[in-house]
Design an enzyme around this catalytic site. Structure first.
Site, short mmCIF file in Angstrom:
data_model
loop_
_atom_site.label_atom_id
_atom_site.label_comp_id
_atom_site.label_asym_id
_atom_site.label_seq_id
_atom_site.Cartn_x
_atom_site.Cartn_y
_atom_site.Cartn_z
N ASP A 25 0.88 -1.16 0.00
CA ASP A 25 0.00 0.00 0.00
C ASP A 25 0.92 1.22 0.00
O ASP A 25 1.46 1.60 1.04
CB ASP A 25 -0.88 -0.04 1.26
CG ASP A 25 -1.73 1.22 1.43
OD1 ASP A 25 -1.67 2.12 0.56
OD2 ASP A 25 -2.45 1.30 2.44
N LYS A 86 3.35 11.02 -3.55
CA LYS A 86 2.28 10.41 -4.33
C LYS A 86 1.38 11.47 -4.97
O LYS A 86 0.78 11.24 -6.01
CB LYS A 86 1.46 9.52 -3.40
CG LYS A 86 0.40 8.69 -4.07
CD LYS A 86 -0.17 7.74 -3.05
CE LYS A 86 -1.35 6.97 -3.58
NZ LYS A 86 -1.87 6.05 -2.55
N GLU A 185 -7.12 0.86 -4.64
CA GLU A 185 -7.12 0.72 -3.18
C GLU A 185 -8.46 0.22 -2.60
O GLU A 185 -8.46 -0.72 -1.80
CB GLU A 185 -6.73 2.05 -2.53
CG GLU A 185 -5.26 2.33 -2.69
CD GLU A 185 -4.88 3.79 -2.57
OE1 GLU A 185 -5.73 4.59 -2.13
OE2 GLU A 185 -3.73 4.13 -2.91
N ASP A 207 -13.12 5.19 1.77
CA ASP A 207 -11.68 5.26 2.05
C ASP A 207 -11.22 6.71 2.08
O ASP A 207 -11.09 7.35 1.03
CB ASP A 207 -10.91 4.47 0.98
CG ASP A 207 -9.39 4.51 1.19
OD1 ASP A 207 -8.90 5.28 2.04
OD2 ASP A 207 -8.68 3.77 0.48
P1 ADP Z 1 -2.84 7.34 2.85
O1 ADP Z 1 -3.54 6.13 2.36
O2 ADP Z 1 -3.18 8.56 2.07
O3 ADP Z 1 -1.38 7.15 3.04
P2 ADP Z 1 -3.67 6.71 5.52
O4 ADP Z 1 -4.79 5.79 5.29
O5 ADP Z 1 -2.41 6.16 6.09
O6 ADP Z 1 -3.41 7.64 4.28
O7 ADP Z 1 -4.19 7.87 6.46
C1 ADP Z 1 -3.38 8.91 6.83
C2 ADP Z 1 -4.23 10.00 7.35
O8 ADP Z 1 -4.98 9.54 8.47
C3 ADP Z 1 -3.42 11.19 7.81
O9 ADP Z 1 -4.03 12.38 7.36
C4 ADP Z 1 -3.52 11.07 9.31
O10 ADP Z 1 -3.41 12.33 9.95
C5 ADP Z 1 -4.90 10.49 9.48
N1 ADP Z 1 -5.05 9.84 10.79
C6 ADP Z 1 -4.34 8.82 11.30
N2 ADP Z 1 -4.75 8.54 12.55
C7 ADP Z 1 -5.75 9.41 12.81
C8 ADP Z 1 -6.59 9.64 13.94
N3 ADP Z 1 -6.47 8.94 15.06
N4 ADP Z 1 -7.52 10.61 13.84
C9 ADP Z 1 -7.65 11.35 12.72
N5 ADP Z 1 -6.90 11.19 11.65
C10 ADP Z 1 -5.95 10.23 11.68
MG MG Z 2 -4.67 4.67 2.00
#
Ligand code: ADP
Ligand code: MG
Length: 623
Positions: A25, A86, A185, A207
């Site tokens: 991912d 990305k 995804e 998502d």
């Molecule tokens: P991506 O797929 O774009 O890499 P993720 O699924 O890893 O993203 O999500 C990352 C996002 O989730 C970030 O913006 C992060 O700040 C947010 N995030 C992670 N944990 C929390 C939380 N406990 N509360 C709110 N937002 C969160």
């Molecule tokens: Mg993601």
């Protein structure tokens, strides 16, 4: 002594033949790698036990640093630390500027239209930066599995265009990895859930990650699932939530737009931390460094935060509604909503999604890991470790595909949101007597007129045997394979002459273009209907006019007297005049008129051609 083992026919013979594969991912914010071990897919931790690898790469004099360490240094060394690569991958500098994000990097425009980021490690493309992340994840997988990877499945947002997909593949190649396939995804998340839960019914995957939002509607049936529709926004995610919080802090703390990169970077980090903390508590204290030892202190509470992010959440809800319209379903048809992406931890997001679907969203699989787990399952399948027919993965085409027909109209052959792979065929015929070639114009879009759709390809079918108009049978087949590659074939059925063309339909369009095309098709529906009816009547009428002209030229003198001919010609010129107008009803009436006026003439011609055909034959031959 151990018994010798004999495997079942068709089964893998020995465990050591199990080919190693991984699912990756590659997130905007965080990346993960997962593999199948002992029949279970799970994400792999690093030596410190951390599963999430922040998608941040820092270039130092001593080399490249990826992940947590790079992220920690980002605020103090912003110019040499690249986050959210990305968002930049596969895009030109203009696209990047249009993204509107405040990017602290120094961009260097190169002659290849690929922007490079100036760092201490050199001028780097987003592909090279992403490759560094992939290298770290692949190394992690090799260490844990104890062997080389035969290939990987990398996930991308559903709306990534062809350039972005290609750039992601390039990054994998740079990292020395073989890509079995890229996987959307939300589809990957669905694979993870589809196997874990065997409930039949319609499900939605919501998502909301760091940089992208995807909504997918899926139907699960006996362990096989079908994607009914997808939608979303490739430029909306947790980063945007951070940004509105950062804006709010800037207002409260009177920080101007001219603040230094270092201050702004720290501010973003603080805003993100505050947002994440608010998922657990009702209020968070804030302490923001203003540089030069100064700092601002304050507090952000849940209800203020909710009000700040509500407009962004509302955008995702609107995209969900659009997606459901596409699928021809109401949100109430959904049994479960699967929550994916770190931002679905925000309570307000869960609340609004729950309201829309009238059900409590599912959060039982870790929203961070679901996508990687699905990718690992798919990678294992593609490595050939499972029998065929395990999971059937279906994607959809985003816009209808069709061909141009007479009158500049589009005949849709594969409607939008049809699941792929798909093959659809339709018969067409010639317009003119003796026509030996046919121009096939392949189009994409929802509108009725060629001019309002996107032209994908043109090709010609030649060598059609000459026949009267409408007698030839040309079978036009549209095939879209699992990777979204479209091929169109035209086959003349009597002699088997064939022509073919291959096109990439979906990935050349940006989501903005797709959105515009869909919106247009809705606002112009009435207009299009009128245009279609008009064109159809015009084509019909012109066909009659041409046939009549040809008949008059060949035997009008012999079969008609002067008055008869004047009567026919009057009706003919009347129709000619009406056809040039824009009233389909009037054309229909005038065409019917002409037909009635010419009835006697048609009959005479028929009798005559029978006589001609019979001349020189004995009557008995015809009995
Ligand atoms: P991506 O797929 O774009 O890499 P993720 O699924 O890893 O993203 O999500 C990352 C996002 O989730 C970030 O913006 C992060 O700040 C947010 N995030 C992670 N944990 C929390 C939380 N406990 N509360 C709110 N937002 C969160
Ligand atoms: Mg993601």
């Amino acid at each position: 002594m151990a018994l010798l083992q004999i495997s079942e026919p068709g089964q893998t013979a020995a465990p050591h033949q199990h080919r190693l594969a991984a699912g990756i991912d590659l997130g905007t914010t965080n990346s993960l790698v997962a593999t199948m071990r002992s029949g279970v897919a799970d994400t792999l931790p690093d030596a410190q036990g951390r599963h999430l690898l922040p998608s941040v790469v820092r270039y130092t004099d001593d080399g490249v640093v990826v992940g947590e360490e790079a992220k920690a240094a980002a605020a103090d060394d912003p110019l040499n630390t690249v986050a959210s690569a990305k968002r930049l991958i596969g895009r030109g500098l203009d696209d990047i500027k249009r993204l509107g994000a405040r990017l602290p990097y120094e961009f260097v425009q190169t002659d290849t239209a690929v922007p490079r980021i100036r760092t201490r490690g050199g001028d780097l493309s987003p592909v090279e930066v992403s490759a560094e992340i992939l290298k770290v994840l692949a190394a992690r997988a090799r260490t844990v599995l104890g062997g080389d990877l035969s290939g990987v499945v990398i996930t991308v947002p559903a709306y990534f265009d062809e350039a972005q997909r290609q750039a992601t593949k390039d990054a994998a190649r740079l990292a020395g990895l073989k890509v079995f396939r890229l996987l959307n995804e939300p589809t990957a998340a669905a694979v993870a859930y589809g196997l874990d839960k065997e409930a039949d019914g319609v499900h939605a995957v919501y998502d909301l990650g760091g940089g992208t939002f995807d909504i997918s509607i899926l139907r699960l049936r006996r362990g096989v699932f079908e994607v009914l529709a997808t939608g979303g926004d490739s430029a909306l995610g947790g980063d945007d939530l951070d940004r509105v919080v950062a804006r709010w802090i800037m207002e409260q703390a009177a920080i101007g737009d001219d603040a230094s990169h270092v201050v702004l970077r720290r501010l973003m980090r603080d805003a993100c931390a505050a947002k994440e903390a608010l998922s657990e508590s009702d209020r968070v204290p804030l302490r923001v460094s203003l540089g030069a030892g100064a700092c601002w202190e304050g507090e952000l509470d849940r209800s203020t935060f909710d009000a700040l992010v509500d407009p962004l959440i509302a955008k995702t809800i609107a995209a969900c509604r659009r997606c459901f319209r596409d699928a021809g379903l109401g949100p109430e048809a959904v049994k479960d909503v699967v929550m994916v992406g770190g931002s679905t931890r925000v309570p307000r997001v869960r609340e609004r999604v729950g309201d829309l679907f009238g059900t409590t969203p599912l959060v039982d699989l870790d929203p961070d890991r679901v996508v990687a787990i699905g990718a690992a399952l798919q990678a294992d399948l593609l490595a050939g470790n499972k029998g065929a027919g395990e999971v059937l993965l279906l994607d959809v085409i985003p816009l209808s595909l069709g061909v141009e027909t007479m009158g500049g109209l589009v005949e849709k052959i594969v409607p939008r949101n049809t699941t792929i792979p798909v093959a659809r065929a339709q018969e067409f015929t010639t317009f003119k007597d003796g026509q030996t070639a046919m121009a096939i114009h392949v189009l994409q879009g929802e509108r009725d007129l060629v001019a309002d759709c996107r032209s994908l390809a043109r090709f010609e079918l030649r060598g059609i045997p000459p026949m009267v108009a409408g007698a030839a049978r040309i079978l036009v087949t549209f095939e879209v394979d699992a990777d979204g590659l479209l091929s169109v074939t035209a086959l003349e059925q009597s002699k088997g002459v064939k022509a073919q063309v291959e096109v990439k339909p979906s990935y050349g369009l940006t989501d903005a273009e797709i959105e515009t095309m869909l919106r247009d098709s809705m606002t112009h529906a009435g207009e299009d209907l009128h245009a279609r009816r008009l064109r159809e009547q015009q084509v019909e009428a012109r066909r009659s006019l041409e046939a009549l002209d040809a008949a008059l030229a060949s035997d009008g003198d012999r079969l008609l007297d002067a008055t008869e001919r004047a009567r026919v010609e009057k009706a003919l010129s009347h129709l000619e005049q009406i056809v040039a107008g824009d009233d389909p009803e009037a054309i229909k009436v005038a065409a019917a008129d002409l037909e009635k006026t010419c009835d006697f003439y048609v009959e005479r011609r028929m009798n005559r051609s029978i006589q001609n055909a019979m001349a020189g034959h004995k009557v008995e031959e015809f009995e």
